[in-house]
Write a protein that holds these residues in place. Structure first.
Motif, PDB file in Angstrom:
ATOM      1  N   ASP A  83       0.816  -1.232   0.000  1.00 15.17           N
ATOM      2  CA  ASP A  83       0.000   0.000   0.000  1.00 15.17           C
ATOM      3  C   ASP A  83       0.844   1.273   0.000  1.00 15.17           C
ATOM      4  O   ASP A  83       0.483   2.279   0.628  1.00 15.17           O
ATOM      5  CB  ASP A  83      -0.957   0.010   1.210  1.00 15.17           C
ATOM      6  CG  ASP A  83      -1.924  -1.151   1.156  1.00 15.17           C
ATOM      7  OD1 ASP A  83      -2.412  -1.463   0.046  1.00 15.17           O
ATOM      8  OD2 ASP A  83      -2.173  -1.768   2.220  1.00 15.17           O
ATOM      9  N   ILE A  85       2.944   4.033  -2.535  1.00 15.99           N
ATOM     10  CA  ILE A  85       3.312   4.549  -3.858  1.00 15.99           C
ATOM     11  C   ILE A  85       4.580   5.383  -3.650  1.00 15.99           C
ATOM     12  O   ILE A  85       4.607   6.271  -2.795  1.00 15.99           O
ATOM     13  CB  ILE A  85       2.209   5.458  -4.446  1.00 15.99           C
ATOM     14  CG1 ILE A  85       0.901   4.676  -4.636  1.00 15.99           C
ATOM     15  CG2 ILE A  85       2.669   6.064  -5.782  1.00 15.99           C
ATOM     16  CD1 ILE A  85      -0.290   5.553  -5.041  1.00 15.99           C
ATOM     17  N   ASP A 111       4.457   0.072  -6.886  1.00 13.67           N
ATOM     18  CA  ASP A 111       3.825   1.229  -7.548  1.00 13.67           C
ATOM     19  C   ASP A 111       4.785   2.418  -7.456  1.00 13.67           C
ATOM     20  O   ASP A 111       4.927   3.042  -6.403  1.00 13.67           O
ATOM     21  CB  ASP A 111       2.496   1.552  -6.861  1.00 13.67           C
ATOM     22  CG  ASP A 111       1.655   2.529  -7.684  1.00 13.67           C
ATOM     23  OD1 ASP A 111       2.211   3.178  -8.597  1.00 13.67           O
ATOM     24  OD2 ASP A 111       0.451   2.648  -7.395  1.00 13.67           O
ATOM     25  N   ARG A 113       5.980   6.007  -9.320  1.00 15.46           N
ATOM     26  CA  ARG A 113       5.562   7.024 -10.297  1.00 15.46           C
ATOM     27  C   ARG A 113       6.693   8.046 -10.487  1.00 15.46           C
ATOM     28  O   ARG A 113       7.278   8.520  -9.512  1.00 15.46           O
ATOM     29  CB  ARG A 113       4.328   7.784  -9.781  1.00 15.46           C
ATOM     30  CG  ARG A 113       3.251   6.881  -9.155  1.00 15.46           C
ATOM     31  CD  ARG A 113       2.159   6.540 -10.107  1.00 15.46           C
ATOM     32  NE  ARG A 113       1.177   5.670  -9.448  1.00 15.46           N
ATOM     33  CZ  ARG A 113      -0.031   6.066  -9.056  1.00 15.46           C
ATOM     34  NH1 ARG A 113      -0.409   7.319  -9.254  1.00 15.46           N
ATOM     35  NH2 ARG A 113      -0.871   5.210  -8.477  1.00 15.46           N
ATOM     36  N   ILE A 124      -0.751  13.119  -5.983  1.00 16.41           N
ATOM     37  CA  ILE A 124      -0.966  11.662  -5.989  1.00 16.41           C
ATOM     38  C   ILE A 124      -1.496  11.216  -4.622  1.00 16.41           C
ATOM     39  O   ILE A 124      -2.404  10.388  -4.529  1.00 16.41           O
ATOM     40  CB  ILE A 124       0.348  10.921  -6.351  1.00 16.41           C
ATOM     41  CG1 ILE A 124       0.748  11.250  -7.795  1.00 16.41           C
ATOM     42  CG2 ILE A 124       0.173   9.411  -6.189  1.00 16.41           C
ATOM     43  CD1 ILE A 124       2.147  10.751  -8.180  1.00 16.41           C
ATOM     44  N   ASP A 127      -5.112  12.073  -4.264  1.00 12.48           N
ATOM     45  CA  ASP A 127      -5.991  11.251  -5.096  1.00 12.48           C
ATOM     46  C   ASP A 127      -5.995   9.774  -4.695  1.00 12.48           C
ATOM     47  O   ASP A 127      -6.773   8.986  -5.237  1.00 12.48           O
ATOM     48  CB  ASP A 127      -5.568  11.358  -6.576  1.00 12.48           C
ATOM     49  CG  ASP A 127      -5.712  12.785  -7.107  1.00 12.48           C
ATOM     50  OD1 ASP A 127      -6.453  13.573  -6.468  1.00 12.48           O
ATOM     51  OD2 ASP A 127      -5.075  13.099  -8.132  1.00 12.48           O
ATOM     52  N   ASN A 128      -5.104   9.405  -3.776  1.00 11.84           N
ATOM     53  CA  ASN A 128      -5.011   7.995  -3.346  1.00 11.84           C
ATOM     54  C   ASN A 128      -4.995   7.923  -1.819  1.00 11.84           C
ATOM     55  O   ASN A 128      -3.993   7.508  -1.211  1.00 11.84           O
ATOM     56  CB  ASN A 128      -3.745   7.336  -3.906  1.00 11.84           C
ATOM     57  CG  ASN A 128      -3.758   7.223  -5.415  1.00 11.84           C
ATOM     58  OD1 ASN A 128      -4.258   6.245  -5.956  1.00 11.84           O
ATOM     59  ND2 ASN A 128      -3.242   8.239  -6.089  1.00 11.84           N
ATOM     60  N   ASP A 130      -6.112   5.942   0.309  1.00 11.87           N
ATOM     61  CA  ASP A 130      -5.922   4.640   0.968  1.00 11.87           C
ATOM     62  C   ASP A 130      -4.491   4.121   0.819  1.00 11.87           C
ATOM     63  O   ASP A 130      -4.163   3.037   1.268  1.00 11.87           O
ATOM     64  CB  ASP A 130      -6.909   3.615   0.386  1.00 11.87           C
ATOM     65  CG  ASP A 130      -6.816   3.535  -1.136  1.00 11.87           C
ATOM     66  OD1 ASP A 130      -6.353   4.532  -1.756  1.00 11.87           O
ATOM     67  OD2 ASP A 130      -7.192   2.497  -1.703  1.00 11.87           O
ATOM     68  N   LYS A 131      -3.600   4.917   0.193  1.00 19.59           N
ATOM     69  CA  LYS A 131      -2.192   4.529   0.040  1.00 19.59           C
ATOM     70  C   LYS A 131      -1.297   5.543   0.755  1.00 19.59           C
ATOM     71  O   LYS A 131      -1.697   6.694   0.959  1.00 19.59           O
ATOM     72  CB  LYS A 131      -1.785   4.528  -1.439  1.00 19.59           C
ATOM     73  CG  LYS A 131      -2.661   3.680  -2.323  1.00 19.59           C
ATOM     74  CD  LYS A 131      -2.126   2.284  -2.427  1.00 19.59           C
ATOM     75  CE  LYS A 131      -2.979   1.496  -3.402  1.00 19.59           C
ATOM     76  NZ  LYS A 131      -2.558   0.145  -3.582  1.00 19.59           N
ATOM     77  N   VAL A 133       1.976   7.735   0.195  1.00 21.57           N
ATOM     78  CA  VAL A 133       2.780   8.217  -0.929  1.00 21.57           C
ATOM     79  C   VAL A 133       4.089   8.787  -0.392  1.00 21.57           C
ATOM     80  O   VAL A 133       4.085   9.691   0.447  1.00 21.57           O
ATOM     81  CB  VAL A 133       2.010   9.284  -1.746  1.00 21.57           C
ATOM     82  CG1 VAL A 133       2.901   9.872  -2.838  1.00 21.57           C
ATOM     83  CG2 VAL A 133       0.763   8.655  -2.351  1.00 21.57           C
ATOM     84  N   ASN A 161      -1.370  11.212   4.239  1.00 22.63           N
ATOM     85  CA  ASN A 161      -0.686  10.034   3.666  1.00 22.63           C
ATOM     86  C   ASN A 161       0.491  10.428   2.783  1.00 22.63           C
ATOM     87  O   ASN A 161       0.890   9.676   1.902  1.00 22.63           O
ATOM     88  CB  ASN A 161      -1.681   9.191   2.857  1.00 22.63           C
ATOM     89  CG  ASN A 161      -2.300   9.990   1.721  1.00 22.63           C
ATOM     90  OD1 ASN A 161      -2.481  11.200   1.825  1.00 22.63           O
ATOM     91  ND2 ASN A 161      -2.640   9.321   0.633  1.00 22.63           N
TER      92      ASN A 161
END
Ligand code: SF4
Length: 364
Positions: A83, A85, A111, A113, A124, A127-128, A130-131, A133, A161
């Motif tokens: 989980d 990025i 993952d 980027r 990012i 927009d994510n 639940d992850k 970053v 996050n």
């Protein structure tokens, strides 16, 4: 375009070259600290225009190159967490660490980027939700303020996050370290242009004061660099080393105060691990107490394992100006931009990639 054209003016460049030839009488060694300068010098064939009295050496000013394998291994270990990025500048993705690279981790399913700014990484994260970053925070004083701004932005937006792996490095302390090591007997330093737009020229004052070494802040166009060399030769030949700015359109002696305030509001000075040099006190930045919760290394439990250096790679001594890419037995043989063994062949600003792309024969 006219503005740039002036700094590529052939007539002006020829006049400067003639003046340098006229006033340079004794053998001297100059180091261009910044990888961007190395690229510009090779791209425009400037070494070939200089008299034989002037030896040019490349320094450690490539942020990707100076990132130690131990730090790169941390980034790769973070990428393997569930989980997560990882967001990174493009060049870092291809640099081989001890056992893998971010590119390999991506091929294995992580993952990862590529982003062009830390702000992209914040988006990012937004927009994510639940992850987690994690932005790989490499770079010198040029990028640190923008990364600090991304952290402030995430805090203000309540983004919980977003994390940064802080691997930032500071230029003046590593210049001091190179001068202290005494491996290369430098007479003058071409100080970095972009970094100096942030920190100004005052932080270089120790170079002439404590080491008697000439220093000039340079821009990146051919006329900028030739003017810088001319000013350095003048300082050296007259026996009056000082700090001068040849890049007046970009750099003020006091630097960019708002950018420095932004950087200092989030980071504090810390030790940093430099490839080929080791841990240098007060040569990096870490998150201060107020922004600790953004520190990826403090937040996540990782065990990157023992550090291994790429066999046969001499990036470390190239970054110290002690050797040149052509001294490496792997150069342009097993190590190429397509199949890099070390970071100096990966980064656009790496010495090995520059020699490879613009011709090792240009090494004057
Ligand atoms: Fe390292 Fe490749 Fe440069 Fe040799 S040519 S020093 S292996 S990056």
């Amino acid at each position: 375009m006219k503005f740039i054209d002036e700094y590529r003016d052939r007539g002006l460049a020829e006049k400067l070259v003639a003046r340098i030839h006229h006033q340079s009488t004794k053998p001297i060694k100059l180091m261009e600290f910044c990888g961007g300068h190395t690229v510009a010098i090779f791209k425009h064939g400037l070494r070939q225009l200089l008299p034989k009295t002037i030896e040019m050496l490349s320094g450690p000013g490539c942020p990707v190159c100076v990132t130690a394998n131990s730090d790169l291994d941390k980034a790769i270990a973070l990428a393997h967490l569930p989980d997560v990025i990882v967001a990174s500048f493009g060049d870092m993705i291809r640099v081989p660490g001890s056992y893998s690279s971010l590119q390999w981790a991506k091929a294995e399913g992580s993952d990862i980027r590529v982003v062009y700014s830390a702000q992209d990484a914040v988006h990012i994260a937004r927009d994510n939700p639940d992850k987690s970053v994690i932005f790989i925070g490499i770079g010198f004083e040029t990028t640190a303020p923008t990364i600090a701004a991304s952290i402030r932005q995430a805090e203000q937006a309540g983004i919980k996050n977003y994390y940064v792996l802080p691997l930032h490095k500071l230029c003046p302390p590593i210049m001091k370290s190179i001068l202290d090591m005494g491996e290369v007997d430098l007479d003058g330093i071409i100080c970095p242009g972009h970094v100096s737009t942030i920190i100004g020229s005052y932080p270089y004052q120790f170079i002439p004061d404590d080491y008697g070494v000439a220093s000039v802040v340079s821009g990146f166009e051919p006329v900028d660099i030739l003017l810088t060399v001319d000013m350095l030769v003048n300082q050296i030949e007259s026996g009056q080393p000082q700090v001068e700015i040849a890049y007046r359109r970009g750099v003020k002696p006091e630097g960019n105060q708002p950018a420095l305030e932004m950087m200092n509001s989030v980071f504090e000075v810390s030790a940093a691990n430099w490839r080929g040099i080791g841990t240098v006190p007060a040569s990096g930045l870490k998150l201060n107490d107020q922004y600790q919760r953004f520190d990826a290394e403090a937040h996540f439990d990782i065990n990157p394992g023992p550090v291994r250096e790429p066999k046969g790679c001499i990036c470390g001594s190239i970054l110290r100006g002690v050797t040149r890419p052509t001294d490496c037995k792997l150069f342009a043989k097993t190590c190429t931009p397509e199949h890099p063994v070390g970071p100096c062949m990966v980064s656009n600003e790496g010495s090995c990639a520059t020699y490879f792309h613009y011709g090792a024969n240009d090494d004057g």
